[in-house]
Design an enzyme around this catalytic site. Structure first.
Site, mmCIF file in Angstrom:
data_model
loop_
_atom_site.group_PDB
_atom_site.id
_atom_site.type_symbol
_atom_site.label_atom_id
_atom_site.label_comp_id
_atom_site.label_asym_id
_atom_site.label_seq_id
_atom_site.Cartn_x
_atom_site.Cartn_y
_atom_site.Cartn_z
ATOM 1 N N LYS A 52 0.761 -1.306 0.045
ATOM 2 C CA LYS A 52 -0.198 0.069 0.130
ATOM 3 C C LYS A 52 0.953 1.236 0.054
ATOM 4 C CE LYS A 52 -3.759 -2.610 2.114
ATOM 5 N NZ LYS A 52 -4.208 -3.110 3.406
ATOM 6 N N GLN A 96 -4.550 -2.446 9.702
ATOM 7 C CA GLN A 96 -4.273 -3.519 9.142
ATOM 8 C C GLN A 96 -4.697 -4.524 10.049
ATOM 9 O OE1 GLN A 96 -2.847 -3.949 5.892
ATOM 10 N NE2 GLN A 96 -3.829 -5.906 6.250
ATOM 11 N N ASP A 119 -10.850 2.194 4.411
ATOM 12 C CA ASP A 119 -11.144 0.628 4.289
ATOM 13 C C ASP A 119 -12.451 0.600 3.974
ATOM 14 O OD1 ASP A 119 -9.006 -0.994 3.704
ATOM 15 O OD2 ASP A 119 -8.635 -1.263 5.727
#
Ligand code: NAP
Length: 292
Positions: A52, A96, A119
């Protein structure tokens, strides 16, 4: 059979994002910034966060990683989320997953400011997605929607079977595909581990989407001739033939299914790159304050 080249489509979309970011920088704007919180030393999580970070750099966005040991407490992690929520230079951030067992993932996700939740995991974003309102949509489902659209695969009126009902892939994807909207309007069957007659249901799919987490679960005898097969699965299999020491496989037995279907996404190079590009798009949307 035609391979859906997710990498190529993602590169095209990334270059559009890069042009937009370059125009901002030319105008002396700060440009979008994505932050990531990484807890512990799980190898897969480290790889995902690194990719990312690399993707941000490739489109001219800045990024930062907040690394913490797996011993971090829930209270400490919530404080970091609060800090990023209030930092005006951070447009969006991700935590994450998975987090260590002593931390309640839901509590952490629900503390993220929905405007910065790139997200798309916050209940407010999920609720808005269901209602078709502007929202950050979970990166993998959004990436798959773009993959279908860019590949000009008709979804309207088609029977789509999604195998896997996770909150981050299968469930949001089933909602997006069944919405009354452009590039949607599908008739969706959502399957899971308690589904009976799974093979028959899969075989009735015009578009079959595998998000199961079991390596090569979908075999040729589960696929209709000419179907579109989207493989979300990602498995690292040890291999002495590659420099990295592993190779990636999906939830679909690629070689046998490819002989039978009309379109198929490879692993790697299918859904994975589209997930990353969706995250970049969400970060851009957050920067432009398109999600309120
Ligand atoms: P998950 O949370 O483990 O969910 C798996 C789903 O599959 C569950 O709904 C489960 O049913 C269902 N399932 C498991 N075994 C089954 C069986 N034998 N028959 C029918 N259904 C079954 O997984 P996930 O997070 O959605 O991820 C799925 C896969 O996608 C994984 O390989 C993951 O690594 C990969 N992934 C890839 C990307 C990408 O960018 N390419 C992004 C995210 C995830 P129950 O609900 O009944 O347990």
């Amino acid at each position: 059979m035609k391979i859906i080249d997710g990498k190529k489509i993602a590169e095209k979309l990334k270059s559009e994002i890069a042009n937009e970011v370059a125009a901002m920088i030319d105008k002396d704007e700060r440009g979008p910034h994505l932050a990531a919180i990484l807890v512990g030393d799980d190898a897969a999580s480290q790889t995902y966060v690194a990719s990312k970070e690399k993707a941000c750099a490739s489109v001219g966005m800045t990024s930062s990683i907040y690394r913490h040991p797996s011993t971090i407490t829930e209270k400490e992690l919530l404080k970091i989320v609060d800090f990023l929520n209030s930092d005006d230079e951070v447009d969006g951030f991700i935590v994450q997953l998975p987090l260590p067992a002593h931390i309640d993932e839901n509590k952490i996700i629900q503390r993220i400011d929905p405007k910065k939740d790139v997200d798309g995991f916050h209940p407010i974003n999920i609720g808005k997605m269901v209602l078709g309102l502007p929202a950050h949509i979970s990166a993998t489902p959004q990436g798959i929607m773009m993959l279908l659209e860019q590949s000009k695969i008709e979804t309207s009126g088609k029977h789509v079977v999604v195998v896997g009902r996770s909150n981050i892939v299968g469930t949001p994807l089933s909602i997006l595909l069944s919405r009354k909207a452009k590039n949607a309007n599908a008739t969706v069957t959502l399957c899971h581990s308690k589904t009976e007659n799974l093979k028959e249901i899969c075989k009735s799919a015009d578009i079959l989407i595998a998000a199961i987490g079991v390596c090569e679960f979908i075999k040729a005898d589960m696929v209709k001739d000419g179907a579109v097969v989207i493989d979300v699965g990602m498995h690292r299999i040890a291999s002495h033939k590659t420099q990295s020491g592993f190779k990636l496989k999906g939830d679909v037995a690629f070689n046998e299914v490819a002989e039978k279907c009309g379109y198929i996404t490879p692993v790697p190079g299918g859904v994975g790159p589209m997930t990353i590009v969706s995250l970049l798009q969400n970060t851009l949307k957050a920067y432009k304050k398109e999600v309120r």
